[in-house]
Design an enzyme around this catalytic site. Structure first.
Site, mmCIF file in Angstrom:
data_model
loop_
_atom_site.group_PDB
_atom_site.id
_atom_site.type_symbol
_atom_site.label_atom_id
_atom_site.label_comp_id
_atom_site.label_asym_id
_atom_site.label_seq_id
_atom_site.Cartn_x
_atom_site.Cartn_y
_atom_site.Cartn_z
ATOM 1 N N ASP A 110 -3.602 12.248 -2.626
ATOM 2 C CA ASP A 110 -3.840 13.633 -3.021
ATOM 3 C C ASP A 110 -3.948 13.660 -4.547
ATOM 4 O OD1 ASP A 110 -3.650 16.346 -3.729
ATOM 5 O OD2 ASP A 110 -2.354 16.792 -2.029
ATOM 6 N N GLU A 123 0.859 -1.185 0.000
ATOM 7 C CA GLU A 123 0.000 0.000 0.000
ATOM 8 C C GLU A 123 0.892 1.230 0.000
ATOM 9 O OE1 GLU A 123 -3.588 2.366 2.325
ATOM 10 O OE2 GLU A 123 -2.528 0.772 3.389
ATOM 11 N N LYS A 183 -3.839 20.633 -9.683
ATOM 12 C CA LYS A 183 -3.183 21.668 -10.482
ATOM 13 C C LYS A 183 -2.204 21.043 -11.475
ATOM 14 C CE LYS A 183 -3.570 25.362 -7.058
ATOM 15 N NZ LYS A 183 -2.828 26.339 -6.210
#
Length: 222
Positions: free
Chosen positions: A124, A50, A128
């Site tokens: 995350d 993981e 952008k």
């Protein structure tokens, strides 16, 4: 989390037999466990990784369900996975290890064909454009996964980000890679594997309370 609490957890991690904390230089100059993880665990069971394991909830949840496999949670924030490492020791889960290092070093941590499966849980999304290089399913990362996965090994992406879900599907299609399963709302649409539905992280529960759909993709890179 207070600085004193963090320091306490860092100190405890140093005493945990299931925690490995190499320096970046040690990994880059020839990591001692690379290609030898089955020796580390003392068996020939498949190795599941993981990446960005956070508190280790998914690593622990998977290890409980499949004790005939070995699980390694990787995160740079040792104070977070402290809980997972402690839980594994308390429950006698000998098929679990936690590694404190940078995720982008994954191809220096494992040898070729050494990993059977990779999980990426709630990363995350780095929305952008200038953050694309940090997106954990970008082309560079996919090449790193390919370098360590066994033939037919799979990558699992579970996220609350519809952007990350769509970006990954589009990239996989563009690269001609095999998507085994995709679901844009796992709790409303049937068919997702049990391990996707049965294991929920702290943050996942928060997303669900806000009514955010949880997405999932399973794919191959080789």
């Amino acid at each position: 989390m207070g600085s004193k609490n963090k320091l306490k957890r860092f100190k405890e991690n140093e005493t945990f037999k299931n925690v490995i904390q190499p320096t970046r230089e040690e990994v880059q100059e020839g990591f001692k466990h690379k290609g030898l993880w089955k020796s580390y665990f003392g068996n020939d069971n498949p190795i599941i990784v993981e990446l960005g394991c956070g508190k280790g909830e998914y690593t622990i949840g998977l290890a409980r369900k499949e004790q005939n496999k070995n699980f390694i949670g990787i995160d740079i924030k040792g104070a977070r996975f402290w809980k997972g490492a402690k839980t594994a020791l308390e429950e006698g889960l000998d098929n679990v290890a936690f590694l404190r290092t940078q995720i982008e070093l994954v191809d220096m941590i494992f040898g070729a064909n050494e990993v059977s499966e990779i999980w990426i849980t709630f990363p995350d999304p780095q929305i952008k454009y200038k953050r694309t290089k940090h997106r954990m399913t970008n082309k560079v990362f996919l090449e790193k996964y390919k370098a360590v996965l066994e033939p037919k090994g799979v990558v699992n992406l579970k996220t609350d980000s519809e952007f990350m879900h769509g970006y990954t599907l589009g990239l996989l299609q563009g690269l001609g890679l095999e998507v085994l399963y995709a679901n844009h709302d796992v709790y409303k649409n049937e068919g997702s594997p049990d391990e996707v539905l049965d294991i929920q992280t702290f943050y996942e529960n928060q997303y669900l309370e806000k009514g955010k759909p949880i997405t999932y993709i399973q794919f191959r890179v080789n």
